[in-house]
Design a protein around this motif. Sequence first.
Motif, short mmCIF file in Angstrom:
data_model
loop_
_atom_site.label_atom_id
_atom_site.label_comp_id
_atom_site.label_asym_id
_atom_site.label_seq_id
_atom_site.Cartn_x
_atom_site.Cartn_y
_atom_site.Cartn_z
N PHE A 22 41.09 71.63 41.06
CA PHE A 22 41.27 70.55 40.84
C PHE A 22 40.70 69.60 41.54
O PHE A 22 38.93 69.76 42.38
N ALA A 23 41.05 68.38 42.02
CA ALA A 23 39.71 66.90 42.38
C ALA A 23 40.40 66.71 43.99
O ALA A 23 41.55 66.85 44.26
N VAL A 24 38.93 66.46 44.05
CA VAL A 24 39.63 65.81 45.93
C VAL A 24 38.59 64.69 45.03
O VAL A 24 37.64 63.95 44.39
N GLU A 25 38.38 63.37 46.10
CA GLU A 25 38.12 62.49 46.83
C GLU A 25 36.84 62.74 47.66
O GLU A 25 37.03 62.76 48.88
N VAL A 26 35.59 62.52 47.50
CA VAL A 26 34.55 62.46 48.91
C VAL A 26 33.91 61.55 48.47
O VAL A 26 32.92 60.83 47.88
N GLY A 27 34.14 61.28 49.26
CA GLY A 27 33.22 59.32 49.93
C GLY A 27 33.57 58.04 48.86
O GLY A 27 32.51 57.69 48.46
N LEU A 75 34.58 65.64 60.48
CA LEU A 75 34.35 64.41 59.65
C LEU A 75 36.17 63.64 59.56
O LEU A 75 37.32 64.43 60.32
N VAL A 76 36.28 63.28 58.93
CA VAL A 76 37.59 62.44 58.88
C VAL A 76 38.59 62.96 57.18
O VAL A 76 37.75 63.24 55.75
N VAL A 77 39.26 63.38 56.59
CA VAL A 77 40.44 64.32 56.21
C VAL A 77 41.51 63.96 55.81
O VAL A 77 43.03 63.95 56.40
N ASN A 78 42.11 63.29 54.89
CA ASN A 78 43.44 62.32 54.78
C ASN A 78 43.92 61.29 56.04
O ASN A 78 45.22 61.50 56.09
N GLY A 79 42.62 60.75 55.74
CA GLY A 79 43.19 59.77 57.73
C GLY A 79 43.48 60.34 58.89
O GLY A 79 43.07 60.28 59.74
N THR A 80 42.81 61.32 59.11
CA THR A 80 42.58 62.55 60.06
C THR A 80 41.43 62.80 60.70
O THR A 80 40.46 63.68 59.75
N PRO A 81 40.98 62.71 61.57
CA PRO A 81 39.79 62.59 62.79
C PRO A 81 39.96 63.87 63.10
O PRO A 81 40.04 64.26 62.94
N GLY A 82 38.53 64.21 63.56
CA GLY A 82 38.09 64.82 63.94
C GLY A 82 38.25 66.16 63.43
O GLY A 82 38.64 68.11 63.90
N VAL A 83 38.64 67.13 62.30
CA VAL A 83 38.63 68.23 61.08
C VAL A 83 37.35 68.35 61.18
O VAL A 83 36.13 67.88 60.46
N ARG A 84 37.58 69.85 61.30
CA ARG A 84 36.33 70.18 61.38
C ARG A 84 36.16 71.13 59.89
O ARG A 84 36.31 72.05 59.36
N ASP A 94 42.55 65.66 48.70
CA ASP A 94 42.03 65.86 49.80
C ASP A 94 41.18 63.78 49.70
O ASP A 94 40.30 64.26 48.77
N VAL A 95 41.55 63.70 50.26
CA VAL A 95 40.55 62.40 50.37
C VAL A 95 39.48 62.98 52.02
O VAL A 95 39.72 62.42 53.03
N ILE A 96 38.57 62.79 51.65
CA ILE A 96 37.19 62.98 52.55
C ILE A 96 36.45 61.92 52.83
O ILE A 96 35.07 61.62 51.64
N SER A 97 36.15 61.88 54.13
CA SER A 97 35.35 60.92 54.39
C SER A 97 34.31 60.90 55.07
O SER A 97 34.16 61.78 55.55
N THR A 98 33.27 61.04 54.65
CA THR A 98 31.73 61.36 55.04
C THR A 98 31.13 59.86 55.87
O THR A 98 30.10 59.93 55.98
N ARG A 99 31.81 58.77 55.93
CA ARG A 99 31.42 58.07 56.61
C ARG A 99 30.12 57.14 55.70
O ARG A 99 29.02 56.92 56.89
N GLY A 100 30.12 57.48 54.78
CA GLY A 100 28.87 57.13 54.23
C GLY A 100 27.76 57.77 54.39
O GLY A 100 26.08 57.04 54.36
N LEU A 101 27.54 58.88 54.64
CA LEU A 101 26.28 59.73 54.98
C LEU A 101 26.06 60.74 54.25
O LEU A 101 27.04 61.29 53.70
#
Length: 105
Positions: A22-27, A75-84, A94-101
């Motif tokens: 399935f599709a997820v969004e990464v950065g 990192l941040v997953v679906n707007g929730t910070p601190g996810v391991r 899922d929307v996974i934020s890499t914060r540009g790194l």
Amino acid sequence: MTGPYLLPAHLDPAQPRYQASFAVEVGGRRVTAHAGQTVAAVLMSLGLTSWRESGGRGRRRGLFCGIGVCAECVLVVNGTPGVRACLRSVEPGDVISTRGLGERR
């Protein structure tokens, strides 16, 4: 196969347990993930080895212990910070934020 810890390929715990993808969004980009993969596994499959910076010195951080003890992979997953990333399994959309790194350089 020899040794008590070797498993046949179809029982390998490092492989996705299900073939469903399935599709997820990464950065900000849409990527394919497989059911049973952790967020860290998806990021590593994309060649991303770091996805945040340390607080004080700005050093890159990513997967370290891989068992949820050290919190280096948060990192941040679906707007929730601190996810391991090493503990959380990906879910469709899922929307996974890499914060540009972690981009390949």
